[in-house]
Design an enzyme around this catalytic site. Structure first.
Site, short mmCIF file in Angstrom:
data_model
loop_
_atom_site.label_atom_id
_atom_site.label_comp_id
_atom_site.label_asym_id
_atom_site.label_seq_id
_atom_site.Cartn_x
_atom_site.Cartn_y
_atom_site.Cartn_z
N GLU A 190 0.84 -1.20 0.00
CA GLU A 190 0.00 0.00 0.00
C GLU A 190 0.88 1.25 0.00
O GLU A 190 1.82 1.36 0.79
CB GLU A 190 -0.89 -0.06 1.24
CG GLU A 190 -2.35 0.18 1.01
CD GLU A 190 -3.03 -0.76 0.00
OE1 GLU A 190 -3.02 -0.44 -1.20
OE2 GLU A 190 -3.59 -1.77 0.43
N HIS A 191 0.56 2.17 -0.89
CA HIS A 191 1.27 3.45 -1.07
C HIS A 191 2.69 3.27 -1.62
O HIS A 191 3.47 4.20 -1.61
CB HIS A 191 1.29 4.27 0.23
CG HIS A 191 -0.07 4.80 0.60
ND1 HIS A 191 -0.54 6.01 0.16
CD2 HIS A 191 -1.07 4.25 1.34
CE1 HIS A 191 -1.78 6.20 0.62
NE2 HIS A 191 -2.12 5.13 1.33
N SER A 227 -13.12 4.60 -8.70
CA SER A 227 -12.72 5.66 -9.63
C SER A 227 -11.92 5.11 -10.80
O SER A 227 -12.18 5.45 -11.96
CB SER A 227 -11.95 6.76 -8.89
OG SER A 227 -10.90 6.21 -8.16
N ASP A 282 3.17 2.25 -4.78
CA ASP A 282 3.20 2.42 -6.25
C ASP A 282 3.83 3.74 -6.69
O ASP A 282 4.66 3.76 -7.60
CB ASP A 282 1.80 2.20 -6.89
CG ASP A 282 0.68 3.07 -6.36
OD1 ASP A 282 0.91 3.84 -5.40
OD2 ASP A 282 -0.43 3.00 -6.93
N SER A 307 -11.43 0.97 -5.38
CA SER A 307 -11.14 1.78 -6.55
C SER A 307 -12.25 1.86 -7.59
O SER A 307 -12.08 1.49 -8.76
CB SER A 307 -9.84 1.33 -7.20
OG SER A 307 -9.34 2.43 -7.91
N GLU A 311 -7.02 11.37 -13.24
CA GLU A 311 -7.15 11.53 -11.79
C GLU A 311 -6.20 12.64 -11.28
O GLU A 311 -6.57 13.44 -10.44
CB GLU A 311 -6.83 10.18 -11.13
CG GLU A 311 -7.18 10.14 -9.70
CD GLU A 311 -8.13 8.99 -9.34
OE1 GLU A 311 -8.66 8.30 -10.23
OE2 GLU A 311 -8.33 8.81 -8.14
N ASP A 351 -4.12 1.09 -9.42
CA ASP A 351 -5.55 0.85 -9.62
C ASP A 351 -5.91 0.74 -11.10
O ASP A 351 -6.63 -0.16 -11.51
CB ASP A 351 -6.38 1.98 -8.98
CG ASP A 351 -6.10 2.11 -7.49
OD1 ASP A 351 -5.41 1.23 -6.94
OD2 ASP A 351 -6.57 3.08 -6.88
N SER A 405 -25.20 9.36 -15.06
CA SER A 405 -24.74 8.43 -14.03
C SER A 405 -25.96 7.72 -13.45
O SER A 405 -26.81 8.34 -12.81
CB SER A 405 -24.01 9.20 -12.92
OG SER A 405 -24.03 8.43 -11.74
N TYR A 450 -3.62 12.04 0.99
CA TYR A 450 -2.89 11.24 -0.01
C TYR A 450 -1.77 12.07 -0.63
O TYR A 450 -0.61 11.65 -0.68
CB TYR A 450 -3.87 10.76 -1.09
CG TYR A 450 -3.27 9.74 -2.03
CD1 TYR A 450 -3.43 8.39 -1.81
CD2 TYR A 450 -2.52 10.14 -3.14
CE1 TYR A 450 -2.88 7.45 -2.66
CE2 TYR A 450 -1.96 9.22 -4.00
CZ TYR A 450 -2.15 7.87 -3.76
OH TYR A 450 -1.58 6.95 -4.62
#
Ligand code: GLA
Length: 372
Positions: A19-20, A113, A22, A111, A145, A157, A54, A207
């Site tokens: 995690e984190h 998004s 990437d 994820s 993003e 992601d 949507s 983030y």
């Protein structure tokens, strides 16, 4: 082939560990899941009119291809962001109507998004014969993003949503972008996600702050050790030698990244050897590091992880994704799942006065066409 319309799907993802890492050029071990965004796209015969609906939010949005800008906090930014990045690649788009929906829970750390961005970029590439390859579509989706949503996310992601393979996890080297598929069979164990139903509102600002803290760490360490580009290049020894130069917070952030990278590699070996106990231990260590060193957990996530600690039938548990809410991922004996969900839900209700949502996910393929 000239199409008038297309339906595409792109999945959300889980991340076994890493995690984190990437955006620090490190390693991750994710997989695509059976929760998807689905986009239906139809050419509308105009040069530049875009109409998007949507389904989940029940909201319409229209704009013109040569005149759009980010708005404050809205799903529209994911759509406009993808179009903006495609245009940067020189894509010749025309007017279209788009409708999207799906079942990736929003704010769950699965994820949603990336699923949305990838289903749109993949679909437009097909509909307008843009000729971009999957790596270019991954980049388009990631940069949407960065530039429209404002989250300086890594590549995990979008990579997973595009490249996922049924029943396989992927070890991705986020520097070289080399990746390897590993069959994912946990024997008598299974992955269970527990959604805290805390939406990670802090996530985007925190983030970006974490990313800056990592960059500051590199900047300082680089003064002593030449050739350092990212935390990927830093060892624990190098970090230790800089302890007096680094603000304490930055030291801790760096320590998480360095140890987490090693855990990803160790977890991959454990998986290959079917050593699920070892895998579980690494998952627990990852949580502690995310909680204490990276400080991206929250009380609800910690509560759910702590609840698993004395249960022999659970081998590992940790927060998953960017943090500040969303899901825990649990490595659990299949036979005990129903019992554990009942206990966890009861305890969670008592503590926080609200329900958690359990998900038993299966591992599926990445982006694809559903219907032409
Ligand atoms: C979010 C980002 C990813 C990754 C994770 C944390 O999901 O989009 O790029 O950094 O957080 O591992």
């Amino acid at each position: 082939m000239t199409r008038k319309s297309i339906i595409t799907q792109s999945p959300g993802r889980i991340n076994l560990i890493g995690e984190h890492t990437d955006y620090n050029d490190g390693f991750v071990l994710p997989a695509a899941i059976n929760k998807k965004a689905i986009f239906r796209l139809t050419k509308n015969g105009t040069d530049k009119d875009i109409n998007i609906y949507s389904e989940n939010i029940g909201n319409h949005f229209s704009f013109e291809l040569d005149n759009f800008n980010p708005i404050e906090n809205g799903w529209e930014n994911y759509v406009m962001g993808v179009i903006n990045e495609l245009q940067k690649f020189g894509a010749k788009l025309k007017g279209f109507d788009g409708q999207f929906g799906g079942d990736v829970p929003i704010g769950s750390g699965m994820s949603s998004s990336a699923a949305l961005e990838c289903s749109l970029s993949f679909g437009l590439n097909e509909l307008f014969d843009l000729g971009l390859n999957k790596w270019q579509l991954i980049k388009v989706s990631q940069m949407a993003e960065h530039n429209f949503v404002g989250v300086k996310c890594g590549i995990m992601d979008q990579f997973t949503s595009m490249m996922g393979k049924k029943n396989h996890v992927m070890l991705l080297d986020c520097r070289s972008l080399e990746y390897q598929y590993f069959p994912f069979d946990l024997g008598e164990y299974q992955l269970l996600l527990l959604n805290t139903n805390v939406s990670h509102e802090l996530a985007s600002t925190e983030y970006n702050t974490r990313r800056e803290e990592c960059e500051l760490g590199v900047k300082i360490i680089k003064n002593k050790f030449l050739g350092i580009k990212k935390l990927r290049d830093v060892t624990l020894e190098m970090l230790q030698q800089n302890i007096n130069k680094l603000p304490e917070k930055v030291f801790k952030r760096c320590r998480h990244i360095i140890t987490e990278n090693q855990r990803v590699l160790d977890a991959t070996s454990a998986l290959v050897k079917n050593d699920f106990h070892q895998l579980g231990q690494l998952i627990y260590q990852s949580h502690i590091s995310l909680q204490k060193d990276y400080e991206v957990s929250c009380p609800e996530l910690d509560f759910l992880v702590n609840l698993t600690l004395k249960k022999k039938y659970i081998l590992g548990s940790r927060m998953m994704g960017g943090g500040f809410g969303g899901c825990t991922i649990n490595l659990i004996d299949k036979k005990q799942i129903a019992k554990f969900i009942e206990i966890a839900d009861k305890e969670y209700q008592l503590e926080y006065g609200k329900s958690l949502t359990p998900y038993l996910v299966s591992i599926e393929n990445g982006s694809g066409i559903i219907e032409k």
